[in-house]
Design a protein around this motif. Structure first.
Motif, PDB file in Angstrom:
ATOM      1  N   PHE A 131     -52.338  57.177 -21.989  1.00  7.60           N
ATOM      2  CA  PHE A 131     -53.863  56.769 -21.442  1.00  7.60           C
ATOM      3  C   PHE A 131     -53.656  56.695 -19.827  1.00  7.60           C
ATOM      4  N   ASN A 132     -53.757  58.067 -19.926  1.00  2.00           N
ATOM      5  CA  ASN A 132     -52.859  58.832 -18.119  1.00  2.00           C
ATOM      6  C   ASN A 132     -54.194  59.572 -17.798  1.00  2.00           C
ATOM      7  N   SER A 133     -55.332  59.523 -18.634  1.00  3.23           N
ATOM      8  CA  SER A 133     -56.703  60.049 -18.898  1.00  3.23           C
ATOM      9  C   SER A 133     -57.482  59.921 -16.988  1.00  3.23           C
ATOM     10  N   PRO A 134     -57.485  61.503 -16.299  1.00  3.33           N
ATOM     11  CA  PRO A 134     -58.562  61.032 -15.354  1.00  3.33           C
ATOM     12  C   PRO A 134     -59.698  60.404 -15.377  1.00  3.33           C
ATOM     13  N   SER A 135     -60.103  60.090 -17.325  1.00  5.42           N
ATOM     14  CA  SER A 135     -61.862  59.706 -17.102  1.00  5.42           C
ATOM     15  C   SER A 135     -60.944  57.761 -17.711  1.00  5.42           C
ATOM     16  N   LEU A 136     -62.173  57.051 -17.006  1.00 11.20           N
ATOM     17  CA  LEU A 136     -61.723  55.957 -16.786  1.00 11.20           C
ATOM     18  C   LEU A 136     -62.034  55.454 -18.685  1.00 11.20           C
ATOM     19  N   VAL A 137     -62.869  56.110 -18.975  1.00 10.28           N
ATOM     20  CA  VAL A 137     -63.941  55.478 -20.929  1.00 10.28           C
ATOM     21  C   VAL A 137     -62.766  56.809 -21.408  1.00 10.28           C
ATOM     22  N   ALA A 138     -61.725  57.567 -21.856  1.00  8.67           N
ATOM     23  CA  ALA A 138     -61.042  57.666 -22.444  1.00  8.67           C
ATOM     24  C   ALA A 138     -59.773  56.643 -22.255  1.00  8.67           C
ATOM     25  N   ARG A 139     -59.442  56.931 -20.604  1.00  9.59           N
ATOM     26  CA  ARG A 139     -58.686  55.719 -20.387  1.00  9.59           C
ATOM     27  C   ARG A 139     -57.944  54.607 -21.148  1.00  9.59           C
ATOM     28  N   ALA A 140     -59.582  53.620 -21.335  1.00 12.44           N
ATOM     29  CA  ALA A 140     -59.360  52.279 -21.109  1.00 12.44           C
ATOM     30  C   ALA A 140     -59.480  52.006 -22.728  1.00 12.44           C
ATOM     31  N   ARG A 141     -60.306  53.665 -23.717  1.00 13.23           N
ATOM     32  CA  ARG A 141     -59.965  53.782 -24.990  1.00 13.23           C
ATOM     33  C   ARG A 141     -58.786  53.788 -25.217  1.00 13.23           C
ATOM     34  N   GLU A 142     -57.938  54.743 -24.989  1.00 11.76           N
ATOM     35  CA  GLU A 142     -56.863  55.084 -25.612  1.00 11.76           C
ATOM     36  C   GLU A 142     -56.125  53.406 -25.073  1.00 11.76           C
ATOM     37  N   ALA A 143     -56.286  52.730 -24.038  1.00  7.92           N
ATOM     38  CA  ALA A 143     -55.440  52.101 -23.448  1.00  7.92           C
ATOM     39  C   ALA A 143     -55.529  50.293 -24.581  1.00  7.92           C
ATOM     40  N   PHE A 144     -57.167  50.640 -24.890  1.00  7.35           N
ATOM     41  CA  PHE A 144     -57.507  49.253 -25.882  1.00  7.35           C
ATOM     42  C   PHE A 144     -56.811  49.652 -27.530  1.00  7.35           C
ATOM     43  N   ASP A 145     -56.785  51.159 -28.012  1.00 12.76           N
ATOM     44  CA  ASP A 145     -55.554  50.918 -29.145  1.00 12.76           C
ATOM     45  C   ASP A 145     -54.057  50.496 -29.459  1.00 12.76           C
ATOM     46  N   PHE A 146     -54.034  51.135 -28.197  1.00  8.96           N
ATOM     47  CA  PHE A 146     -52.447  50.736 -28.221  1.00  8.96           C
ATOM     48  C   PHE A 146     -52.150  49.694 -27.817  1.00  8.96           C
ATOM     49  N   HIS A 147     -53.047  48.280 -26.457  1.00  4.81           N
ATOM     50  CA  HIS A 147     -52.574  46.863 -26.916  1.00  4.81           C
ATOM     51  C   HIS A 147     -53.452  46.200 -28.009  1.00  4.81           C
ATOM     52  N   ALA A 148     -54.379  46.820 -28.658  1.00  8.81           N
ATOM     53  CA  ALA A 148     -54.578  46.044 -29.424  1.00  8.81           C
ATOM     54  C   ALA A 148     -53.632  45.871 -30.833  1.00  8.81           C
ATOM     55  N   GLY A 149     -52.390  47.089 -30.458  1.00 11.39           N
ATOM     56  CA  GLY A 149     -51.724  46.871 -31.766  1.00 11.39           C
ATOM     57  C   GLY A 149     -50.400  45.441 -31.362  1.00 11.39           C
ATOM     58  N   VAL A 150     -50.225  46.601 -29.399  1.00 10.41           N
ATOM     59  CA  VAL A 150     -49.514  45.406 -29.002  1.00 10.41           C
ATOM     60  C   VAL A 150     -49.415  43.271 -29.265  1.00 10.41           C
ATOM     61  N   PHE A 151     -50.764  43.298 -29.118  1.00  9.95           N
ATOM     62  CA  PHE A 151     -51.058  41.842 -29.807  1.00  9.95           C
ATOM     63  C   PHE A 151     -51.358  41.440 -30.459  1.00  9.95           C
ATOM     64  N   GLU A 152     -51.541  42.311 -31.710  1.00  9.07           N
ATOM     65  CA  GLU A 152     -50.853  41.260 -32.738  1.00  9.07           C
ATOM     66  C   GLU A 152     -49.543  41.581 -33.658  1.00  9.07           C
ATOM     67  N   ALA A 153     -48.689  42.356 -32.076  1.00  4.00           N
ATOM     68  CA  ALA A 153     -47.228  42.082 -32.713  1.00  4.00           C
ATOM     69  C   ALA A 153     -46.965  40.157 -32.428  1.00  4.00           C
ATOM     70  N   ILE A 154     -47.589  40.476 -31.206  1.00  8.66           N
ATOM     71  CA  ILE A 154     -47.165  39.727 -30.236  1.00  8.66           C
ATOM     72  C   ILE A 154     -47.473  38.297 -30.881  1.00  8.66           C
ATOM     73  N   ALA A 155     -48.263  38.187 -31.503  1.00  8.34           N
ATOM     74  CA  ALA A 155     -49.304  37.215 -32.106  1.00  8.34           C
ATOM     75  C   ALA A 155     -48.442  37.158 -33.444  1.00  8.34           C
ATOM     76  N   ALA A 156     -47.697  38.148 -34.215  1.00  8.75           N
ATOM     77  CA  ALA A 156     -47.505  37.838 -35.745  1.00  8.75           C
ATOM     78  C   ALA A 156     -46.118  37.297 -35.068  1.00  8.75           C
ATOM     79  N   SER A 157     -44.851  37.574 -34.062  1.00  7.07           N
ATOM     80  CA  SER A 157     -43.988  37.127 -34.028  1.00  7.07           C
ATOM     81  C   SER A 157     -43.644  35.849 -32.623  1.00  7.07           C
ATOM     82  N   LEU A 158     -45.022  35.179 -32.504  1.00 13.94           N
ATOM     83  CA  LEU A 158     -44.869  34.300 -31.882  1.00 13.94           C
ATOM     84  C   LEU A 158     -46.277  33.175 -32.276  1.00 13.94           C
ATOM     85  N   ALA A 159     -45.818  33.463 -33.906  1.00  8.07           N
ATOM     86  CA  ALA A 159     -47.315  32.520 -34.272  1.00  8.07           C
ATOM     87  C   ALA A 159     -46.963  31.128 -34.212  1.00  8.07           C
ATOM     88  N   GLU A 160     -45.782  30.213 -33.939  1.00 11.08           N
ATOM     89  CA  GLU A 160     -45.480  28.955 -33.296  1.00 11.08           C
ATOM     90  C   GLU A 160     -46.257  29.041 -33.026  1.00 11.08           C
TER      91      GLU A 160
END
Length: 463
Positions: free
Chosen positions: A334-363
């Motif tokens: 997510f290294n695009s010069p466009s803010l919109v494109a960069r935010a879209r790419e960053a969201f797709d990745f971090h959505a997966g990461v936040f879900e992985a964190i939630a699943a691993s640290l659910a307790e």
């Protein structure tokens, strides 16, 4: 973002990074590490292993005991005052993504009033301690507010300065206990180095972004047991001035030197502190012709600009290392010069990461750790969304883009050995969450996926 105070000792992560080993001999290595780094450690609390009684389960239970002992040694640890949170989110990620993209479009169009209204609505639906979607909304809304108000650089530098060595090492301990994303790069890197230096008399590793240096402890142990005796092992740590403040070179080098000395491994540690990675010279690294030269970087090259990445790779290729090991996190760009494109790419990745964190640290006992890890990802979101120009230091490339950059600099892909790939799969099986993850290959890249999404990509290269 208010970071929790953490009290911990360096032995914790060192002890548990070999959690995937199978034999009783390998498990004894963990105790050796604890005794050398910290002195004799208290016996781990007795904990029954969950599930079946196969070797993988026993190893996972042993790692759990070591982890618990580490927390006891560290005192109070992270504040665990949060309550249980729902893992099942109440609203879909797609709606959140659409709201973030719409706000970025307003910012890009200089429609400030509209952007304020959109981010205000988004913030009202966010919470740093709520569901996964609400947490993700919180960090994106904070980043969007910083973008609108022009405070991105100030906030990023302020929060980054609170990342102490104790906090970082606590994260290593937590991640090693809950996710294979910590162990896989260490296993893959060290096993490859061992294969390529089996008869070398002198080995020199240049590590760009060494951090606290935990990655090399297991390699020192493996060198001490090498048939024919250990090589002379030299580590050159290259770090930026800001990172060297939190991971003092004398502390990192001293830990590694004492451990190597206890195992009879001839060892040298050399430090280079510079922000100019793309122009570093072999004379600064004190490269010697009789050494086997290995260059590594774990995730740190993402802070180079596009032109600096190319200069850096060409420069390293000119030093003719036997191996260059590169780990890409995030493995998507997510290294695009466009803010919109960069935010879209960053969201797709971090959505997966936040879900992985939630699943691993659910307790609920991991509530503090979960929030801390999310704060670290929040920093990357902040820099990605709120900063531009030189202030935007996070410029990750996807592993496929890295592949083209490496090839363009003259590097050739190093084939993944069968036994290394099999070992990575064995390591993965020791985690309780293994069914959610998979190890795969793409050319000379080894990939760690969770539910189909690539989280980490690691590759080896030769000249």
């Amino acid at each position: 973002m208010v970071f929790p105070k953490v009290s911990c000792q360096l032995a914790g992560p060192f002890v548990i990074i070999r959690k995937w080993t199978k034999s009783s001999h390998e498990r004894s290595r963990l105790r050796d590490v604890a005794q050398v780094v910290q002195g004799p450690a208290p016996a781990p609390r007795s904990r029954p292993c969950q599930g079946s009684s196969n070797n993988h389960d026993r190893d996972h239970g042993y790692a759990q005991s070591l982890f618990d002992s580490f927390l006891e040694l560290g005192g109070a640890g992270i504040d665990h005052q949060q309550t249980d949170n729902m893992i099942e989110d109440a609203k879909p990620m797609t709606d959140l993504k659409a709201s973030i993209v719409k706000c970025c479009e307003a910012i890009a169009a200089n429609a400030t009033t509209q952007a304020y209204a959109l981010v205000s609505e988004l913030r009202d639906k966010s919470s740093s301690t709520g569901t996964t979607v609400e947490r993700l909304a919180f960090y994106f809304s904070e980043a969007l507010i910083a973008r609108i108000t022009g405070t991105g650089r100030l906030l990023y530098n302020t929060f980054k300065s609170r990342r102490t060595i104790d906090e970082t090492l606590q994260i290593f301990a937590t991640v090693a206990q809950t996710s294979p994303g910590f162990g896989l790069p260490i296993f893959f890197t060290n096993q490859t180095i061992l294969d390529e230096t089996s008869s070398a008399a002198r080995v020199h590793v240049v590590d760009f972004g060494i951090g606290p240096g935990y990655r090399w402890l297991c390699l020192i142990k493996d060198f001490s047991e090498r048939s024919g005796g250990p090589p002379h092992f030299r580590v050159t740590a290259v770090d930026r001035p800001s990172n060297s403040l939190f991971f003092p070179r004398e502390d990192v080098g001293g830990k590694l030197e004492r451990y190597a000395s206890s195992l009879g491994v001839p060892f040298e540690f050399h430090s280079v502190v510079t922000a100019e990675w793309d122009s570093i010279q072999s004379s600064q690294l004190m490269i010697q012709p009789e050494e086997v030269l290995i260059v590594t970087s774990f995730h740190e090259l993402r802070e180079l600009s596009n032109d600096s990445k190319r200069r850096f790779l060409r420069n390293i290729h000119g030093m003719e290392p036997k191996l260059f090991l590169n780990a890409a996190f995030p493995p998507v760009g997510f290294n695009s010069p466009s803010l919109v494109a960069r935010a879209r790419e960053a969201f797709d990745f971090h959505a997966g990461v936040f879900e992985a964190i939630a699943a691993s640290l659910a307790e609920s006992r991991f509530a503090g750790e979960r929030r801390f890890l999310e704060q670290l990802r929040g920093l990357e979101i902040l820099n990605t969304v709120a900063c531009e120009g030189e202030d935007r230091v996070k410029r990750p490339e996807g592993y496929k883009q890295w592949h083209e950059l490496m090839r363009g600099a003259g590097f050739q892909g190093y084939e993944i050995k069968r036994h290394v790939y099999a070992g990575a799969k064995q390591m993965l099986a020791t985690y309780s969450s293994a069914r959610e993850f998979s190890v795969g290959r793409s050319g000379n890249w080894i990939l760690l996926r969770r539910n189909g999404q690539v989280l980490i990509a690691i590759s080896n290269w030769t000249c």
